[in-house]
Enzyme design. Sequence first.
Site, PDB file in Angstrom:
ATOM      1  N   SER A 208       0.844  -1.200   0.000  1.00  0.00           N
ATOM      2  CA  SER A 208       0.000   0.000   0.000  1.00  0.00           C
ATOM      3  C   SER A 208       0.876   1.244   0.000  1.00  0.00           C
ATOM      4  O   SER A 208       2.065   1.166  -0.358  1.00  0.00           O
ATOM      5  CB  SER A 208      -0.940  -0.028   1.210  1.00  0.00           C
ATOM      6  OG  SER A 208      -1.915   0.964   1.086  1.00  0.00           O
ATOM      7  N   ASN A 209       0.333   2.372   0.409  1.00  0.00           N
ATOM      8  CA  ASN A 209       1.108   3.611   0.490  1.00  0.00           C
ATOM      9  C   ASN A 209       0.642   4.413   1.707  1.00  0.00           C
ATOM     10  O   ASN A 209      -0.238   3.982   2.438  1.00  0.00           O
ATOM     11  CB  ASN A 209       0.981   4.413  -0.807  1.00  0.00           C
ATOM     12  CG  ASN A 209      -0.470   4.678  -1.146  1.00  0.00           C
ATOM     13  OD1 ASN A 209      -1.170   5.346  -0.415  1.00  0.00           O
ATOM     14  ND2 ASN A 209      -0.932   4.102  -2.263  1.00  0.00           N
ATOM     15  N   TYR A 210       1.222   5.599   1.891  1.00  0.00           N
ATOM     16  CA  TYR A 210       0.981   6.364   3.125  1.00  0.00           C
ATOM     17  C   TYR A 210      -0.293   7.220   3.092  1.00  0.00           C
ATOM     18  O   TYR A 210      -0.522   7.992   4.017  1.00  0.00           O
ATOM     19  CB  TYR A 210       2.171   7.285   3.403  1.00  0.00           C
ATOM     20  CG  TYR A 210       3.436   6.550   3.754  1.00  0.00           C
ATOM     21  CD1 TYR A 210       3.535   5.842   4.946  1.00  0.00           C
ATOM     22  CD2 TYR A 210       4.542   6.561   2.895  1.00  0.00           C
ATOM     23  CE1 TYR A 210       4.696   5.163   5.274  1.00  0.00           C
ATOM     24  CE2 TYR A 210       5.701   5.891   3.214  1.00  0.00           C
ATOM     25  CZ  TYR A 210       5.781   5.198   4.408  1.00  0.00           C
ATOM     26  OH  TYR A 210       6.925   4.531   4.736  1.00  0.00           O
ATOM     27  N   SER A 211      -1.086   7.125   2.048  1.00  0.00           N
ATOM     28  CA  SER A 211      -2.269   7.985   1.968  1.00  0.00           C
ATOM     29  C   SER A 211      -3.208   7.759   3.159  1.00  0.00           C
ATOM     30  O   SER A 211      -3.470   6.626   3.550  1.00  0.00           O
ATOM     31  CB  SER A 211      -3.029   7.702   0.670  1.00  0.00           C
ATOM     32  OG  SER A 211      -4.274   8.350   0.693  1.00  0.00           O
ATOM     33  N   ALA A 276      -4.858   7.562  -3.788  1.00  0.00           N
ATOM     34  CA  ALA A 276      -3.495   7.137  -4.142  1.00  0.00           C
ATOM     35  C   ALA A 276      -3.593   5.641  -4.473  1.00  0.00           C
ATOM     36  O   ALA A 276      -3.423   4.785  -3.603  1.00  0.00           O
ATOM     37  CB  ALA A 276      -2.553   7.380  -2.975  1.00  0.00           C
TER      38      ALA A 276
END
Length: 402
Positions: A208-211, A276
């Site tokens: 995943s990502n930091y969104s 994101a």
Amino acid sequence: MLKGKKILVGITGGIAAYKSATLVRLLIKAGAEVRVLMTQAAKQFVQPLTFATLSKNPVFTDFFNPENGEWHSHVRLAIWADLFIVAPATANTIAKIANGIADNLLLTTCLSARCKIMLAPAMDLDMYSNVATQQNLATLRNRGFLVAEAEDGELASGLSGKGRMAEPEEIFQQALQFLLQKNDFQGKKILITAGPTREKIDPVRFISNYSTGKMGYAIAEEFASRGAEVLLVSGPVQVKACNPNIKVLDVTTAEEMYNACLQNFPNCDGAIMSAAVADFTPETTADCKIKKDGNEMVIKLKPTKDIAKSLGKIKKENQVFVGFALETDHEADNAGKKLESKNFDFIVLNSLKDKGAGFGCDTNKITMFFRNGEVESFPLKQKTEVAKDIADKFLLQLKIKQ
Ligand code: CTP
């Protein structure tokens, strides 16, 4: 200005209670109908008679009138109001509201309120900066409460710092802004994507990502508060949508987000792609937890579907389509390319190089790129304010197209 508007003012026990007399006066002068609720502690600072005289209405402090047994219905008061301002809001009352405690008339009214609640915190600087108070305020903001920020200055304790209640004129202006806000998206249906997606590796792991979804949710709240019907396709986030005009479609993966968007976009007046979306997903997802065996591990990734690109292809002439570009380098070039390749009407660039912009913060610094070559840069602002700028530009495009 406020003729026909009904405002409930809640006074809790702080020395700033005397300033609320000016607030009530300003509201009455502007034509509002005002009713005042006081806690027992508030009565030790200012007499109810002051507020009864200014508001031209009896002041409520108890569930029952001890003299004639008349029942003061918190439910009726809560339904009556267009706006409920709690000023001053002490640390104690803020904490109780955040936790759903209802041990006085003011708090039960808060719990029953269907209208917006605005808090004007007032307390000593250490109480204000205490993590408990700040977390309570953040929780309430997330639930859609308005907060008239405390100001820096001299405090009743003799200390100086942030904790002074905002001046009555400032609270009045913020109330005006809310009560007179436009309904310029009435009848419009807007699709918004927000948050990250999660791409599953096995039952316990994902990419995943930091969104955090803060920007997308702020946009959704802004459109909804201006009358739009919002369909919010959201990846897994901690934030919650507050406005009843927002319908949240929870998704986890890029594929799920793609399906939800493709299905709903044709019935919308436009879309804002602030999610994101993960660009890659594991080629296969293991059914059982992958065990380590001492060797290197390689996960083969395949590209996800580009949701924005797909919507850009089916976009109709009268639909407004807006994208985001989060960049770390060659920002303007990259944003310009995405504007064209995804067929956006405009793209909102935020650069991770800018302090206070990007994932997780409450602020953002954006530049908008339009199809006619226009570029507009905005200063660092709260994400709620950035959302207003985006909605204003969206509306202009909508007016041109529809
Ligand atoms: N986007 C999307 N679907 C994807 C990837 C991105 O809808 N699979 C959208 C984002 O929501 C954003 C815009 O496309 O509005 C640009 O996203 P961004 O991540 O900045 O760019 P990418 O197209 O993914 O390109 P890159 O990662 O190479 O910068």
